[in-house]
Write a protein that holds these residues in place. Sequence first.
Motif, PDB file in Angstrom:
ATOM      1  N   LEU A 229      27.592 -17.599-120.492  1.00 34.12           N
ATOM      2  CA  LEU A 229      28.458 -17.543-119.406  1.00 34.12           C
ATOM      3  C   LEU A 229      28.798 -15.996-119.145  1.00 34.12           C
ATOM      4  CD1 LEU A 229      30.771 -20.543-119.713  1.00 34.12           C
ATOM      5  CD2 LEU A 229      28.665 -20.448-118.270  1.00 34.12           C
ATOM      6  N   SER A 230      29.066 -15.758-118.014  1.00 34.36           N
ATOM      7  CA  SER A 230      29.677 -14.224-117.475  1.00 34.36           C
ATOM      8  C   SER A 230      31.086 -14.530-117.999  1.00 34.36           C
ATOM      9  CB  SER A 230      29.427 -14.001-116.155  1.00 34.36           C
ATOM     10  OG  SER A 230      30.279 -14.937-115.442  1.00 34.36           O
TER      11      SER A 230
ATOM     12  N   LYS B 140      32.938 -16.827-115.538  1.00 35.09           N
ATOM     13  CA  LYS B 140      32.475 -18.053-115.566  1.00 35.09           C
ATOM     14  C   LYS B 140      33.230 -18.610-116.961  1.00 35.09           C
ATOM     15  CE  LYS B 140      28.457 -18.240-113.002  1.00 35.09           C
ATOM     16  NZ  LYS B 140      26.945 -18.708-112.751  1.00 35.09           N
ATOM     17  N   LYS B 141      33.275 -17.781-118.017  1.00 33.21           N
ATOM     18  CA  LYS B 141      34.170 -18.211-119.007  1.00 33.21           C
ATOM     19  C   LYS B 141      35.554 -18.511-118.669  1.00 33.21           C
ATOM     20  CE  LYS B 141      31.222 -15.904-122.531  1.00 33.21           C
ATOM     21  NZ  LYS B 141      31.225 -14.656-123.547  1.00 33.21           N
TER      22      LYS B 141
ATOM     23  N   ALA C 187      36.656 -19.268-115.854  1.00 34.91           N
ATOM     24  CA  ALA C 187      36.792 -20.792-114.828  1.00 34.91           C
ATOM     25  C   ALA C 187      36.587 -21.789-115.549  1.00 34.91           C
ATOM     26  CB  ALA C 187      35.486 -20.357-113.912  1.00 34.91           C
ATOM     27  N   TYR C 188      35.795 -21.788-116.864  1.00 31.92           N
ATOM     28  CA  TYR C 188      35.558 -22.728-117.709  1.00 31.92           C
ATOM     29  C   TYR C 188      36.889 -23.294-118.520  1.00 31.92           C
ATOM     30  CZ  TYR C 188      34.037 -25.638-121.642  1.00 31.92           C
ATOM     31  OH  TYR C 188      34.194 -26.590-122.790  1.00 31.92           O
TER      32      TYR C 188
END
Length: 94
Positions: A73-74, A77-78, A80-81
């Motif tokens: 993940l970017s 995105k990390k 957001a996760y």
Amino acid sequence: MIKEYFFYVLYTADGYFYGGYSDNVYRRFLTHQAGKGAKFTRVKSRHPIRLIYFESFDNQHDALHAEAMFKKLSRVKKEAYLQSQGVDVNIWVK
């Protein structure tokens, strides 16, 4: 008794998220803290590190898969996760 495996995320002093896996998340975290963990976390500028998230799995494959997917993940995105998992990344991100 079912053995547990964990995917975990560390937050480093220099602002990185590090994902890993272990069958004992607390022991592994202490190994990282002692500077004897993964090469990535042995760098002194990355200390102190904090354990900010972990998830339990009932098999090694799923824990390793979670780690591999996280590492792909970017940064955005990390974050957001982690937020989707209930981690308030705003307290960690500078």
